[in-house]
Enzyme design. Structure first.
Site, short mmCIF file in Angstrom:
data_model
loop_
_atom_site.label_atom_id
_atom_site.label_comp_id
_atom_site.label_asym_id
_atom_site.label_seq_id
_atom_site.Cartn_x
_atom_site.Cartn_y
_atom_site.Cartn_z
N LYS A 104 12.30 -0.88 23.61
CA LYS A 104 13.55 -0.18 23.36
C LYS A 104 14.63 -1.14 22.87
O LYS A 104 15.40 -0.83 21.97
CB LYS A 104 14.00 0.57 24.62
N ASP A 111 18.09 10.28 27.95
CA ASP A 111 16.74 10.73 28.29
C ASP A 111 16.71 12.24 28.54
O ASP A 111 15.64 12.83 28.63
CB ASP A 111 16.24 10.00 29.54
N GLN A 141 15.13 3.43 33.61
CA GLN A 141 13.69 3.39 33.35
C GLN A 141 12.92 3.92 34.56
O GLN A 141 13.13 3.50 35.69
CB GLN A 141 13.26 1.95 33.05
#
Length: 265
Positions: A41, A106, A83
């Site tokens: 990322k 997300d 994460q």
């Protein structure tokens, strides 16, 4: 036809060049797979000019400490990503709920999931968004999803419905799974089982999307789909790796750029 996720993701990233958006990534612990994902990322952000900041907290960090990091980084970032998976002692619902919805790239915050459910415009979960980008027009198609996770299966079903597909969701309790998969115009597997989908489970000419990334008995990366035998029967198929994965990262970048634009309005 092999659907080249890398090439299509590169097109998406090319359209994002020149953004001044900022992404903050929080990782708790030192899970090797998560470390790889975070590095990917960071690299992808650098490719398009998005400024990124990664904060790594020890595996012993508390829920309160993770939430404090979210609050601190919110002052700088346009998008915030925590994460997953988190260590078991951390309350994941509280952590994800602490991310400001407008920075939730997300799309795991209950507010954003609610907007997805009702079809309101806004940020969309990265992997399902990437899959829809690969598929294009699905109006009237029968899409069968194997897997009902909050990350892929459930949001993807909603997004396909909004795109006017007919959707069937199968899971571990589905009886006679193959009777459903053989009806699919579009078959999407997100079960995490190496080469689980075989040619006898696929309708001739179907489009097959392989979300899984697994290790086979020899330690080699592979998807949920027995690629060679299914590719001979499908009209189009994604490889794994190289299909859905690059699109997930591309959609994360797209969400970050969109989140930045929303906050400037």
């Amino acid at each position: 036809m092999i659907i080249d996720g890398k090439a299509i993701a590169a097109q998406v990233k090319a359209s994002l060049q020149g953004s001044d958006a900022k992404l903050a990534v929080i990782m708790v612990g030192d899970d090797p797979a998560s470390s790889v994902y975070v590095r990917n990322k960071e690299r992808a952000c650098a490719e398009v000019g998005i400024r990124s900041c990664s904060r790594r907290l020890p595996a012993t960090a508390s829920t309160k400490e993770v939430i404090a990091s979210i609050a601190e980084l919110s002052a700088w970032a346009d998008g915030i990503l925590v994460q997953l998976p988190l260590p078991e002692h951390i309350d994941g619902k509280k952590v994800l709920g602490a991310i400001p919805p407008e920075k939730d790239v997300d799309c795991f915050h209950p507010y954003n999931i609610g907007k997805l459910l009702t079809g309101e415009a806004g940020l969309r979960p990265c992997t399902p968004a990437g899959i829809l980008h690969l598929l294009g027009d699905v109006r009237g198609k029968h899409c069968v999803i194997i897997g009902r996770s909050n990350i892929v299966g459930k949001p993807l079903a909603l997004m396909l419905l909004h795109a006017n597909a007919t959707v069937t969701v199968c899971h571990s309790k589905t009886k006679d799974l193959a009777s459903y998969t053989r009806q699919a115009d579009v078959l999407i597997s997100a079960v995490g089982k190496p080469r689980f989908i075989t040619a006898d489970m696929v309708k001739p000419g179907a489009v097959v999307i392989d979300v899984g990334i697994n290790r086979d008995e020899n330690g080699k990366l592979c998807g949920d789909v027995a690629f060679e035998e299914v590719a001979a029967k499908a009209s189009a198929i994604t490889p794994a790796p190289g299909g859905v994965g690059p699109m997930t990262v591309a959609m994360l970048l797209k969400n970050t750029v969109e989140a930045a634009s929303y906050q400037k309005r």
